[in-house]
Design a protein around this motif. Structure first.
Motif, short mmCIF file in Angstrom:
data_model
loop_
_atom_site.label_atom_id
_atom_site.label_comp_id
_atom_site.label_asym_id
_atom_site.label_seq_id
_atom_site.Cartn_x
_atom_site.Cartn_y
_atom_site.Cartn_z
N PHE A 23 -7.99 4.95 3.46
CA PHE A 23 -7.36 3.70 3.03
C PHE A 23 -8.40 2.60 2.81
CE2 PHE A 23 -3.42 5.61 4.51
CZ PHE A 23 -2.49 5.08 3.64
N ASP A 81 0.19 -5.06 4.42
CA ASP A 81 -1.19 -4.73 4.78
C ASP A 81 -2.15 -5.21 3.70
OD1 ASP A 81 -3.37 -3.34 6.14
OD2 ASP A 81 -3.20 -1.82 4.58
N GLU A 82 -1.80 -4.92 2.45
CA GLU A 82 -2.67 -5.34 1.34
C GLU A 82 -2.70 -6.85 1.20
OE1 GLU A 82 -4.48 -3.21 0.09
OE2 GLU A 82 -3.48 -1.27 0.15
N TYR A 118 5.53 -2.24 4.77
CA TYR A 118 4.31 -2.34 5.57
C TYR A 118 3.05 -2.26 4.70
CZ TYR A 118 7.05 -1.57 9.85
OH TYR A 118 7.93 -1.67 10.90
N GLY A 119 3.05 -1.33 3.73
CA GLY A 119 1.86 -1.17 2.90
C GLY A 119 1.55 -2.42 2.10
N THR A 120 2.57 -3.03 1.54
CA THR A 120 2.39 -4.26 0.76
C THR A 120 1.88 -5.39 1.65
OG1 THR A 120 4.16 -3.59 -0.74
CG2 THR A 120 3.52 -5.91 -0.78
N LYS A 164 -9.07 0.37 -0.60
CA LYS A 164 -8.99 -1.09 -0.66
C LYS A 164 -10.24 -1.68 -1.31
CE LYS A 164 -6.03 -1.76 3.39
NZ LYS A 164 -5.97 -2.28 4.77
#
Length: 293
Positions: free
Chosen positions: A197, A222-223, A218-220, A201
């Motif tokens: 990951f 995190d980014e 969660y992924g959004t 990024k």
């Protein structure tokens, strides 16, 4: 000593030579997949994940990108309607099931969120068609190239918008425990699969001149916080970070509360902008982004 070996010994020697040639140790190091996949070679694999996309981006002449993040579960309206219809059918068959009732409620919400699929697709079309800085939009577009995580939902919508415009787009997919395929709208030679990951990024932000984040999980998040942190501490060049859908984001995260609590500076609130339409998001990006990061 007699140089001629008995036939039995000749057979042993031939078998031994065969074992030598077939041995893992005799493989060229870069062809030894067991070695490359071993824990001791993690650093080598990480270097490959940094280098491979970079080489292809340079060869493709990609000068700048626009990141689009958002939920993988958000569907196009027709698909969301079909999901709700199926959930309602299950509720008719199991009217007393709390789980089925919950599924209906969630399907209704996904249908409401389907508007963001349409907006993400439209934004990517606008950014691809009008963001080429004097280039003729097409398969050789090199600036303001849409980059997504390469999966379904909002990612698919954004790659699809660039596809609609006849322009290239990038997909940085990730290998997950469950099966996942890239969406079909990514430019074939600009779709990459990652294991790490962190390195994924790295390639998201390296050429980015802006980022648009649609509702997601969660992924959004995190980014989002990765980008905000890089901008806050100054290790990422200035770039617009646009949250699409103020109502969703304001309910999800109380940024003002963070500032009022003294945990971020008031100036840090300026790192975020909001948009409600694809045209508005593109205007914000286009007015602030430069050709190169």
């Amino acid at each position: 000593m007699d140089s001629e070996l008995p036939s039995q010994d000749q057979t042993r020697v031939a078998d031994n030579l065969k074992k030598i040639i077939q041995s893992d140790t005799y493989q060229l190091a870069h062809q030894d997949l067991d070695l490359l996949n071993s824990s001791s070679m993690r650093g080598v694999r990480m270097l490959l994940e940094i280098s491979k996309p970079e080489l292809y981006f340079e060869e493709a002449g990609i000068t700048s990108t626009i990141i689009v993040f958002g939920g993988a579960r958000i569907q196009e309206k027709s698909a969301a309607k079909a999901t709700l219809k199926e959930a309602m059918k299950n509720l008719d068959a199991n009217p007393g099931s709390a789980k089925v009732q919950r599924n209906v409620s969630r399907a209704e919400k996904i249908l409401e969120l389907s508007k963001f699929y349409k907006e993400a697709r439209e934004f990517a079309f606008l950014a691809s068609h009008f963001g080429q800085s004097g280039e003729s939009p097409g398969p050789s577009c090199s600036s303001h190239v849409i980059v997504t995580g390469g999966g379904p939902g909002i990612m698919e919508a954004a790659n699809r918008g660039a596809f609609d415009a006849g322009c290239r787009s990038i997909g940085l997919n990730i290998e997950l425990p469950h099966e996942q395929n890239p969406n079909p709208y990514i430019t074939p030679d600009l779709c990459f699969k990652f294991n790490y990951f962190a390195l994924r990024k790295f390639h998201f932000v390296m050429r980015a001149v802006g980022a648009v984040l649609f509702p997601g999980g969660y992924g959004t998040l995190d980014e989002l916080f990765e980008l905000l942190t890089l901008r806050q501490v100054g290790t990422q060049h200035a770039m617009p970070i646009i949250l699409f859908g103020r109502e969703y984001w304001s309910r999800l995260i109380d940024f003002d509360f963070m500032a009022d609590s003294g945990l971020i500076d008031d100036d840090d609130l300026q790192l975020i902008q909001f948009a409600e339409t694809a045209a508005e998001a593109w205007e914000l990006i286009g007015s602030q982004a430069t050709n190169k990061p």
